[in-house]
Design a protein around this motif. Structure first.
Motif, mmCIF file in Angstrom:
data_model
loop_
_atom_site.group_PDB
_atom_site.id
_atom_site.type_symbol
_atom_site.label_atom_id
_atom_site.label_comp_id
_atom_site.label_asym_id
_atom_site.label_seq_id
_atom_site.Cartn_x
_atom_site.Cartn_y
_atom_site.Cartn_z
ATOM 1 N N GLU A 115 -5.783 31.063 13.385
ATOM 2 C CA GLU A 115 -4.574 31.890 13.431
ATOM 3 C C GLU A 115 -4.899 33.188 14.153
ATOM 4 N N SER A 116 -3.849 33.748 14.777
ATOM 5 C CA SER A 116 -4.036 34.992 15.539
ATOM 6 C C SER A 116 -2.757 35.807 15.467
ATOM 7 N N ASN A 117 -2.902 37.125 15.423
ATOM 8 C CA ASN A 117 -1.693 37.942 15.533
ATOM 9 C C ASN A 117 -1.488 38.375 16.984
ATOM 10 N N LEU A 118 -0.305 38.972 17.237
ATOM 11 C CA LEU A 118 0.041 39.351 18.611
ATOM 12 C C LEU A 118 -0.839 40.487 19.134
ATOM 13 N N THR A 119 -1.308 41.343 18.230
ATOM 14 C CA THR A 119 -2.092 42.517 18.675
ATOM 15 C C THR A 119 -3.344 42.082 19.421
ATOM 16 N N ILE A 120 -4.129 41.197 18.836
ATOM 17 C CA ILE A 120 -5.356 40.780 19.501
ATOM 18 C C ILE A 120 -5.043 39.952 20.741
ATOM 19 N N ALA A 121 -3.918 39.195 20.679
ATOM 20 C CA ALA A 121 -3.531 38.427 21.868
ATOM 21 C C ALA A 121 -3.226 39.368 23.031
ATOM 22 N N ASN A 122 -2.495 40.459 22.723
ATOM 23 C CA ASN A 122 -2.184 41.436 23.772
ATOM 24 C C ASN A 122 -3.438 42.139 24.264
ATOM 25 N N GLN A 123 -4.337 42.469 23.340
ATOM 26 C CA GLN A 123 -5.576 43.137 23.743
ATOM 27 C C GLN A 123 -6.397 42.265 24.681
ATOM 28 N N LEU A 124 -6.423 40.991 24.407
ATOM 29 C CA LEU A 124 -7.197 40.065 25.231
ATOM 30 C C LEU A 124 -6.448 39.616 26.473
ATOM 31 N N GLY A 125 -5.126 39.832 26.478
ATOM 32 C CA GLY A 125 -4.324 39.378 27.616
ATOM 33 C C GLY A 125 -4.182 37.863 27.635
ATOM 34 N N ILE A 126 -4.236 37.227 26.439
ATOM 35 C CA ILE A 126 -4.157 35.767 26.319
ATOM 36 C C ILE A 126 -2.999 35.432 25.366
ATOM 37 N N PRO A 127 -2.085 34.578 25.745
ATOM 38 C CA PRO A 127 -1.001 34.204 24.834
ATOM 39 C C PRO A 127 -1.566 33.680 23.512
ATOM 40 N N ARG A 128 -0.830 33.991 22.409
ATOM 41 C CA ARG A 128 -1.324 33.604 21.089
ATOM 42 C C ARG A 128 -1.494 32.090 20.988
ATOM 43 N N SER A 129 -0.597 31.343 21.612
ATOM 44 C CA SER A 129 -0.677 29.879 21.531
ATOM 45 C C SER A 129 -1.974 29.361 22.158
ATOM 46 N N GLU A 130 -2.501 30.095 23.188
ATOM 47 C CA GLU A 130 -3.739 29.657 23.838
ATOM 48 C C GLU A 130 -4.975 30.037 23.032
ATOM 49 N N LEU A 131 -4.821 30.999 22.111
ATOM 50 C CA LEU A 131 -5.969 31.402 21.306
ATOM 51 C C LEU A 131 -6.263 30.365 20.213
ATOM 52 N N ILE A 132 -5.194 29.745 19.672
ATOM 53 C CA ILE A 132 -5.381 28.788 18.576
ATOM 54 C C ILE A 132 -6.257 27.627 19.057
ATOM 55 N N LYS A 133 -7.218 27.259 18.207
ATOM 56 C CA LYS A 133 -8.184 26.174 18.448
ATOM 57 C C LYS A 133 -9.197 26.514 19.545
ATOM 58 N N ARG A 134 -9.289 27.807 19.881
ATOM 59 C CA ARG A 134 -10.274 28.224 20.897
ATOM 60 C C ARG A 134 -11.529 28.742 20.188
ATOM 61 N N PRO A 135 -12.734 28.444 20.669
ATOM 62 C CA PRO A 135 -13.961 28.963 20.042
ATOM 63 C C PRO A 135 -14.026 30.481 20.175
ATOM 64 N N ILE A 136 -14.362 31.134 19.091
ATOM 65 C CA ILE A 136 -14.461 32.592 19.112
ATOM 66 C C ILE A 136 -15.559 33.072 20.063
ATOM 67 N N PHE A 137 -16.615 32.242 20.240
ATOM 68 C CA PHE A 137 -17.719 32.654 21.118
ATOM 69 C C PHE A 137 -17.251 32.868 22.557
ATOM 70 N N SER A 138 -16.178 32.178 22.956
ATOM 71 C CA SER A 138 -15.707 32.322 24.346
ATOM 72 C C SER A 138 -15.098 33.694 24.601
ATOM 73 N N LEU A 139 -14.793 34.440 23.531
ATOM 74 C CA LEU A 139 -14.184 35.774 23.686
ATOM 75 C C LEU A 139 -15.197 36.898 23.543
ATOM 76 N N VAL A 140 -16.420 36.580 23.144
ATOM 77 C CA VAL A 140 -17.456 37.597 22.952
ATOM 78 C C VAL A 140 -18.346 37.629 24.190
ATOM 79 N N SER A 141 -18.682 38.872 24.659
ATOM 80 C CA SER A 141 -19.538 38.995 25.847
ATOM 81 C C SER A 141 -20.871 38.323 25.593
ATOM 82 N N LYS A 142 -21.450 37.792 26.623
ATOM 83 C CA LYS A 142 -22.705 37.068 26.489
ATOM 84 C C LYS A 142 -23.801 37.963 25.914
#
Length: 887
Positions: A115-142
């Protein structure tokens, strides 16, 4: 009959939309079908036939059904109300969740976003629907994924909330700093879920970086500062920081000072003592007082020397550092090594009582705050005050000591202030300045001054300049005289070299012209005047005459020109030629004359002085733009010229001081710069177009020959004034011997070299003339011309050959036509030996130079005559006839 049932109260609701109505109607229809199915099943199970029921039971049954219906409707109404409240709560929850300033993610134990709220979706510039089922590691810098993994592992291991910072990556690849707070919750089947609260801390991080950068800059600045800086904590008094200068001044190690020194050890660790050598008490230390009592204080004291440095005298300024509540949290001290200043002050006290002129100048405003008596004598003028404690120049600006009268067109005071500021700024920047300037005394007289100026911090006056002054007027005069003498010597050598060259060229050129001139004349006499060749020869003959005029200019420049000296009235000469002068300049230029009412006469050559005036007027007119109005003014007068005036003359050989008649020509033309002035008297120099002659160089030669002088004043855009000086009659009479040795007056020339010509007797057939000239063409021409006069000829190419021929044929040779300039033996030496061999021999001298320039050496030696090259047949014939009559 049963009473009617009351109506079920209805909740007032907002009208439903068409879409909502259609939706509710469809739902009601579905519900009715299900109800009918249930009723049919119920009727089938009823134990008795409905038809056997009595009316009362039917009515009772109907009543019960109505009551039951009402109960159901009330229950439905309550259910709808509860549902509306739940919807409102759900909507409020989702609004709070989605619009929270903090981003929220729900993550499975495997690291998948649930689950994701709109705030983090806006911060990341990624629609909330695209965040669901996405690995969290893909959003953290290497670079920060290890940080996230360690904290997540600790969370699931201990169940304790974790708080940390890392960088997350937006959809466009941009990284930004976030603060994460992660906790564990469990869903309905007790599955652990990671709840993550995400706050964007990029601005704080940038502020921290900026603060850190500022702190680094301040630390670097303090470490580069020549003053020592120390910071101590208020509670313990332990030194938190000491800069490099503080370490150097203290002569101790950074580790010892920072880790081991507190308030109780300031005196012992820094080995502090008062200026009189007595030990300082703890409460006497400025930093200690700032921490303990919140005082801002200043004190001079001694820091004891360490291994590498000796005792140092320091000036310490300490102040407390307070927080927003006004509590002292630290103390800061800035201390400066003033050991050298103290020594300088002692030296200054000694210096101001020595034999040099000394002044102290305050750096911030240029005011003289102290000066010794020698300075007062140097700058005080005739009314200086001596032996007073408060010097006369104290509190005067340094610029009032500087004169700037040499710079025209600029306010002297403003310029002096500018010069003073430049000197002060230079000393303040470099620590030292030395140089020369023109000083001005109180009485207005000026003198050249050399100053050595340095800067230091004075305990009373602050930042001051100490200036040591020396009067170098006499030294400057000697140097300038030497420079001027060297300049004149170099210029004289240059003119002498050019003069010798010009004279040599004129002589050789006259020899060539002699051959051309004579042969043209002979050819012209041999061709009929009606012949076309005769006119061509006549044109060439005229051109040769103009070439001869050019050699006269060369001779004038070399000082070998022909002058006819007589008594002259300059005013009369100008008045008689005024129309000629006026006609020589364009009509658009105004020509004025200002003739002095009465001026003495001079000795000079009228034609040459006319040439001077004409040359000056023409040059003045040419300097004025033809498209602009202008004025040329001719002025005459008389002036006494001392050595100072004559030293400005552009003629190298300066005349003796005395009274001079002057001719001045001024114009309103374009003016000349210094470069043009230095080249003005160079042969053929011009600023207009190709040179047309020797111009001003010939004019200089004429003035030199008259023992005169010439001065020039010119300014770009303003105009030029040229003044020519001639010694007055009484001065010229004194120079009579000089004139007579170089220039032949008309009367003397006529009586000595040109007596009246009388008829001569027929020549004997054996009369011979010896022709001596180093130029073969001239020898041949002269031989032809002489033979046409009825004489026999012998020729010699130089003096030695002439002497040899003359010794063998002295009895046959009647005259000798002798060239002056020859190789091996010149004309003068040849003449002397000829006279020794036969004293009565008549010698006619021939030269490309004028008689005035050459015959002076032969005065009193019996020279029979003179012919200046180039000469014509007629002139040769007349000279031979005149010599024939000499006894």
């Amino acid at each position: 009959m049963l009473p009617p049932l009351p109506a079920v109260p209805q909740k007032k609701e907002k009208p439903m939309s068409n879409e909502e109505l259609r939706s509710d109607a469809s739902a009601a229809e579905v519900l009715r079908r299900k109800a009918e199915e249930v009723a049919q099943a119920t009727f089938a199970q009823m134990p008795e036939n409905i038809e056997s029921l009595t009316p009362e039971k039917v009515l009772q049954t109907i009543h019960d059904l109505r009551v039951h219906q009402i109960e159901l409707e009330m229950q439905n109404e309550e259910l709808r109300r509860v549902q509306l409240e739940l919807d409102e709560l759900r909507e409020r929850y989702f609004n709070l969740y989605n619009l929270s300033p903090v981003g929220h993610l729900s993550i499975s134990e495997q690291g998948i976003i649930l689950e994701s709220n709109l705030t983090i979706a806006n911060q990341l510039g990624i629609p909330r629907s695209e965040l669901i089922k996405r690995p969290i590691f893909s959003l953290v810098s290497k670079e920060d994924q290890d940080t996230y993994y360690l904290h997540r592992k600790e969370l699931f291991k201990t169940g304790m909330p974790q708080s940390f910072e890392l960088r997350m990556q937006k959809k466009d690849g941009t990284l930004f700093w976030v603060h994460l707070q992660i906790t564990i919750t469990r869903d309905h089947d007790d599955t652990p879920i990671c709840q993550m609260a995400i706050s964007d801390v990029s601005d704080r991080k940038r502020a921290e970086d900026k603060l850190k950068e500022t702190e680094n800059v301040l630390m670097i600045a303090m470490n580069q500062s020549p003053a020592g800086v120390a910071i101590a904590d208020a509670g313990t008094g332990l030194l938190r920081y000491v800069n490099n200068a503080g370490i150097d001044i203290g002569g101790d190690s950074h580790e010892h000072l920072v880790k081991c020194v507190g308030i109780d050890k300031y005196v012992s660790s820094w080995r502090l003592s008062n200026l009189d050598g007595t030990p300082m008490m703890e409460d006497d230390v400025p930093l200690s007082r700032a921490i303990k009592y919140g005082e801002t204080c200043s004190k001079e004291f001694i820091i004891g020397g360490g291994v590498n440095v000796g005792d140092r005298i320091v000036l310490a300024n300490a102040a407390p550092v307070k927080n927003s509540d006004g509590h002292i949290v630290a103390g800061v001290v800035v201390f400066q090594d003033i050991t050298e200043y103290k020594k300088t002050k002692e030296e200054l006290d000694i210096m101001t009582n020595t034999g040099e002129a000394v002044s102290l100048i305050r750096a911030k405003d240029g005011v003289i705050v102290h000066s010794n008596s020698i300075f007062e004598k140097m700058f005080g003028g005739a009314e200086q005050r001596e032996h007073t404690e408060q010097r006369e120049h104290t509190e005067r600006h340094f610029s009032t000591m500087i004169a700037d009268a040499d710079i025209s067109g600029i306010n002297p005071e403003t310029t002096a202030k500018r010069i003073a500021k430049e000197i002060i700024d230079n000393v303040d920047k470099n620590g030292f300045w030395q140089g020369d300037y023109k000083g001005i005394r109180k009485d207005g007289t000026t003198f050249w001054c050399h100053a050595n100026i340095s800067i230091f911090d004075h305990s009373k006056y602050g930042r001051v300049l100490i200036a040591v002054h020396r009067d170098i007027t006499e030294y400057k005069r000697i140097v300038n005289e030497r420079i001027e003498l060297e300049r004149r010597l170099l210029h004289a050598q240059k003119l002498e070299s050019i003069g010798v060259l010009a004279g040599g060229i004129a002589h050789d050129f006259n020899n060539l012209l002699m051959a051309i001139f004579g042969n043209l004349e002979l050819a012209k006499d041999d061709i009929p005047s009606t012949s076309f060749s005769h006119s061509c020869i006549e044109n060439a003959f005229m051109a040769t005459k103009r070439a001869a005029d050019l050699t006269k200019q060369l001779l004038a420049y070399a000082g070998l020109g022909k002058f006819h000296i007589m008594e002259l009235d300059i005013n009369k000469l100008v008045s008689e030629n005024i129309e000629i002068f006026r006609a020589s300049i364009p009509g658009s230029i105004i020509f004025n004359t200002q003739l002095s009412t009465s001026i003495p006469h001079i000795m000079g050559d009228m034609g040459q002085i006319q040439q001077i005036i004409m040359n000056l007027i023409t040059n003045a007119a040419e300097s004025i733009d033809s498209n602009m109005p202008g004025t040329v003014t001719l002025t005459t007068g008389v002036q006494f010229c001392d050595d100072a005036v004559l030293s400005r003359s552009r003629v190298i050989e300066l005349p003796t001081a005395g009274d001079f008649v002057y001719i001045e020509v001024s114009d309103t033309g374009s003016g000349m710069n210094e470069e043009t002035l230095t080249k003005l008297f160079d042969p053929f120099f011009t600023t207009k177009f190709a040179g047309r002659g020797l111009g001003m160089s010939a004019l200089q030669g004429i003035i030199k020959g008259h023992y005169g002088a010439i001065t020039i004043d010119s300014q770009i855009g303003v105009g030029t004034t040229i003044r020519v000086f001639f010694p007055v009659m009484k001065e010229a009479i004194i120079l009579k011997e000089k004139f007579s040795s170089i220039y032949l007056q008309e009367e003397r020339t006529s009586s000595a070299l040109h007596p009246p010509i009388a008829p001569i007797a027929p020549k004997a057939a054996e009369e011979t003339i010896l022709i001596v000239d180093d130029d073969d063409a001239v020898r041949k021409l002269c031989s032809m011309m002489v033979k046409m006069q009825g004489y026999q000829t012998m020729v010699a190419s130089d003096g030695e050959e002439a002497i040899k021929i003359f010794r063998s044929h002295a009895d046959k040779i009647k005259y000798v036509l002798l060239d002056l300039t020859m190789p091996k033996m010149d004309g003068y030496e040849t003449f002397r030996i000829l006279k020794q061999i036969r004293p009565d021999i008549k010698v006619i001298l021939s030269s490309g130079h004028s008689a005035e320039a050459t015959a002076g050496r032969f005065v009193g030696l019996g020279l029979a005559g003179f012919l200046q090259k180039p000469y014509q047949m007629e002139k040769l014939n007349n000279e031979l006839k005149r010599v024939e009559q000499l006894h």
